[in-house]
Design a protein around this motif. Structure first.
Motif, mmCIF file in Angstrom:
data_model
loop_
_atom_site.group_PDB
_atom_site.id
_atom_site.type_symbol
_atom_site.label_atom_id
_atom_site.label_comp_id
_atom_site.label_asym_id
_atom_site.label_seq_id
_atom_site.Cartn_x
_atom_site.Cartn_y
_atom_site.Cartn_z
ATOM 1 N N ASN A 47 34.459 27.794 29.914
ATOM 2 C CA ASN A 47 34.995 27.470 31.241
ATOM 3 C C ASN A 47 36.501 27.218 31.244
ATOM 4 O OD1 ASN A 47 34.961 24.989 30.020
ATOM 5 N ND2 ASN A 47 33.603 24.031 31.506
ATOM 6 N N ASP A 48 37.162 27.241 30.088
ATOM 7 C CA ASP A 48 38.620 27.126 30.079
ATOM 8 C C ASP A 48 39.301 28.488 29.880
ATOM 9 O OD1 ASP A 48 37.892 27.453 27.401
ATOM 10 O OD2 ASP A 48 39.363 26.020 26.656
ATOM 11 N N TYR A 49 38.530 29.564 29.876
ATOM 12 C CA TYR A 49 39.083 30.913 29.708
ATOM 13 C C TYR A 49 39.830 31.371 30.956
ATOM 14 C CZ TYR A 49 36.602 32.381 25.418
ATOM 15 O OH TYR A 49 36.155 32.526 24.137
ATOM 16 N N THR A 50 40.901 32.096 30.702
ATOM 17 C CA THR A 50 41.582 32.855 31.746
ATOM 18 C C THR A 50 41.282 34.315 31.453
ATOM 19 O OG1 THR A 50 43.306 31.187 31.916
ATOM 20 C CG2 THR A 50 43.784 33.343 32.854
ATOM 21 N N MET A 51 40.816 35.021 32.468
ATOM 22 C CA MET A 51 40.296 36.381 32.293
ATOM 23 C C MET A 51 41.076 37.356 33.159
ATOM 24 S SD MET A 51 36.370 37.474 33.021
ATOM 25 C CE MET A 51 35.884 39.181 33.202
ATOM 26 N N LEU A 52 41.210 38.569 32.679
ATOM 27 C CA LEU A 52 41.808 39.663 33.438
ATOM 28 C C LEU A 52 40.771 40.764 33.563
ATOM 29 C CD1 LEU A 52 44.239 41.205 34.694
ATOM 30 C CD2 LEU A 52 44.792 41.973 32.363
ATOM 31 N N GLU A 53 40.580 41.252 34.795
ATOM 32 C CA GLU A 53 39.753 42.445 34.991
ATOM 33 C C GLU A 53 40.651 43.562 35.493
ATOM 34 O OE1 GLU A 53 35.860 44.400 37.127
ATOM 35 O OE2 GLU A 53 36.448 42.391 37.781
ATOM 36 N N ILE A 54 40.657 44.663 34.767
ATOM 37 C CA ILE A 54 41.449 45.840 35.126
ATOM 38 C C ILE A 54 40.512 46.851 35.762
ATOM 39 C CG2 ILE A 54 42.892 47.725 34.260
ATOM 40 C CD1 ILE A 54 43.505 45.879 31.820
ATOM 41 N N GLY A 55 40.859 47.319 36.967
ATOM 42 C CA GLY A 55 40.012 48.285 37.668
ATOM 43 C C GLY A 55 38.803 47.607 38.262
ATOM 44 N N CYS A 56 39.037 46.618 39.105
ATOM 45 C CA CYS A 56 37.946 45.762 39.584
ATOM 46 C C CYS A 56 37.023 46.418 40.604
ATOM 47 C CB CYS A 56 38.508 44.474 40.163
ATOM 48 S SG CYS A 56 39.462 44.672 41.682
ATOM 49 N N GLY A 57 37.402 47.566 41.149
ATOM 50 C CA GLY A 57 36.532 48.205 42.143
ATOM 51 C C GLY A 57 36.258 47.274 43.302
ATOM 52 N N ASN A 58 34.990 47.017 43.572
ATOM 53 C CA ASN A 58 34.646 46.144 44.704
ATOM 54 C C ASN A 58 34.695 44.662 44.343
ATOM 55 O OD1 ASN A 58 32.298 45.731 43.245
ATOM 56 N ND2 ASN A 58 30.920 46.501 44.818
ATOM 57 N N GLY A 59 34.972 44.314 43.086
ATOM 58 C CA GLY A 59 35.125 42.922 42.684
ATOM 59 C C GLY A 59 33.843 42.231 42.239
ATOM 60 N N PHE A 60 32.736 42.954 42.169
ATOM 61 C CA PHE A 60 31.462 42.308 41.870
ATOM 62 C C PHE A 60 31.399 41.738 40.453
ATOM 63 C CE2 PHE A 60 26.754 42.321 41.142
ATOM 64 C CZ PHE A 60 26.464 41.325 42.060
ATOM 65 N N TYR A 61 31.946 42.452 39.466
ATOM 66 C CA TYR A 61 31.973 41.885 38.114
ATOM 67 C C TYR A 61 32.716 40.548 38.118
ATOM 68 C CZ TYR A 61 30.372 45.839 35.147
ATOM 69 O OH TYR A 61 29.646 46.801 34.496
ATOM 70 N N SER A 62 33.855 40.498 38.788
ATOM 71 C CA SER A 62 34.624 39.247 38.845
ATOM 72 C C SER A 62 33.802 38.140 39.489
ATOM 73 C CB SER A 62 35.935 39.449 39.600
ATOM 74 O OG SER A 62 36.857 40.166 38.818
ATOM 75 N N ALA A 63 33.061 38.476 40.521
ATOM 76 C CA ALA A 63 32.205 37.476 41.169
ATOM 77 C C ALA A 63 31.178 36.935 40.175
ATOM 78 C CB ALA A 63 31.505 38.078 42.380
ATOM 79 N N LEU A 64 30.584 37.808 39.391
ATOM 80 C CA LEU A 64 29.568 37.385 38.423
ATOM 81 C C LEU A 64 30.146 36.510 37.315
ATOM 82 C CD1 LEU A 64 27.636 40.761 38.139
ATOM 83 C CD2 LEU A 64 26.765 38.658 39.176
ATOM 84 N N PHE A 65 31.346 36.839 36.839
ATOM 85 C CA PHE A 65 31.955 36.064 35.765
ATOM 86 C C PHE A 65 32.610 34.772 36.263
ATOM 87 C CE2 PHE A 65 32.242 40.335 33.596
ATOM 88 C CZ PHE A 65 31.365 40.035 32.574
ATOM 89 N N PRO A 67 31.920 31.915 37.879
ATOM 90 C CA PRO A 67 31.476 30.534 37.633
ATOM 91 C C PRO A 67 31.612 30.092 36.169
ATOM 92 C CG PRO A 67 29.797 31.767 38.827
ATOM 93 C CD PRO A 67 30.807 32.750 38.328
ATOM 94 N N HIS A 68 31.943 31.009 35.290
ATOM 95 C CA HIS A 68 31.886 30.735 33.852
ATOM 96 C C HIS A 68 33.242 30.735 33.173
ATOM 97 C CE1 HIS A 68 27.629 30.940 34.382
ATOM 98 N NE2 HIS A 68 27.882 31.979 35.157
ATOM 99 N N VAL A 69 34.295 30.953 33.943
ATOM 100 C CA VAL A 69 35.656 30.920 33.408
ATOM 101 C C VAL A 69 36.530 30.112 34.368
ATOM 102 C CG1 VAL A 69 35.435 33.117 32.162
ATOM 103 C CG2 VAL A 69 36.323 33.117 34.504
ATOM 104 N N LYS A 70 37.685 29.723 33.874
ATOM 105 C CA LYS A 70 38.598 28.926 34.697
ATOM 106 C C LYS A 70 39.217 29.766 35.817
ATOM 107 C CE LYS A 70 42.803 26.175 34.189
ATOM 108 N NZ LYS A 70 43.799 25.703 33.191
ATOM 109 N N LYS A 71 39.736 30.940 35.463
ATOM 110 C CA LYS A 71 40.468 31.761 36.421
ATOM 111 C C LYS A 71 40.334 33.226 36.043
ATOM 112 C CE LYS A 71 43.569 32.477 39.685
ATOM 113 N NZ LYS A 71 43.246 32.295 41.079
ATOM 114 N N ILE A 72 40.239 34.080 37.064
ATOM 115 C CA ILE A 72 40.215 35.533 36.852
ATOM 116 C C ILE A 72 41.314 36.162 37.696
ATOM 117 C CG2 ILE A 72 38.902 37.685 37.066
ATOM 118 C CD1 ILE A 72 36.330 36.044 36.832
ATOM 119 N N TYR A 73 42.079 37.034 37.070
ATOM 120 C CA TYR A 73 43.021 37.894 37.787
ATOM 121 C C TYR A 73 42.376 39.269 37.776
ATOM 122 C CZ TYR A 73 46.239 34.061 37.456
ATOM 123 O OH TYR A 73 46.804 32.819 37.574
#
Length: 162
Positions: A47-65, A67-73
């Protein structure tokens, strides 16, 4: 940290009920939910991870991840583009808003030119994107550049088995 499978199922149900029209194809949410569970279990998200998603499309992967990380770009190209199969970032912003996801920032950027400082992320994730970037070697160098020491990159590319 909440149980990944339980939160994924909750987000999955919410997406089916409140954002069904954001699926690019029928069954998309289900497939991405199962993939995310497998990835999360292999990675041991924190939960202290900062994550980057490249090519997020509709954003669903980011939505799934989320609750389990601190921040997603989460990023993609600005506008829809059939040649790269991008939906543009508006759909990701809309879907994440409908799913009430607060710790994801959506921005427009190219995977070959990441607008982030060196060693900014614990995890870089990209799925079905690298094959659409013309300078893949540059994109890989950029991923390495923005990863913290000991960070991980998850790169998923389509493959076909005949």
């Amino acid at each position: 940290m909440p149980d990944f499978t339980q939160t994924c199922q909750k987000i999955y149900r919410n997406a089916l009920l409140n954002a069904h029209e954001y699926q690019p194809w029928e069954g998309y949410y289900l497939v991405r939910t199962v993939e995310s569970e497998i990835i999360a279990h292999l990675l041991g998200l924190k939960n202290d991870y900062t994550m980057l998603e490249i090519g997020c499309g509709n954003g669903f992967y980011s939505a799934l991840f989320s609750p389990h990380v601190k921040k997603i770009y989460s990023g993609d190209l600005q506008a829809p583009d059939a040649s790269t199969l991008t939906m543009g970032i508006a759909k990701a912003k809309d879907l994440l808003k409908k799913l009430d996801v607060a710790n994801v920032t959506v921005a427009s950027f190219s995977g070959a030119e990441l607008p982030f400082r060196d060693e900014a992320f614990n995890l870089v994730f990209t799925a079905s994107t690298l094959e659409h970037i013309s300078d893949r070697e540059k994109a890989i160098r950029e991923i390495k550049r923005v990863l913290k020491p000991g960070g991980r990159a998850v790169i998923i590319v389509p493959n076909f088995i005949t």
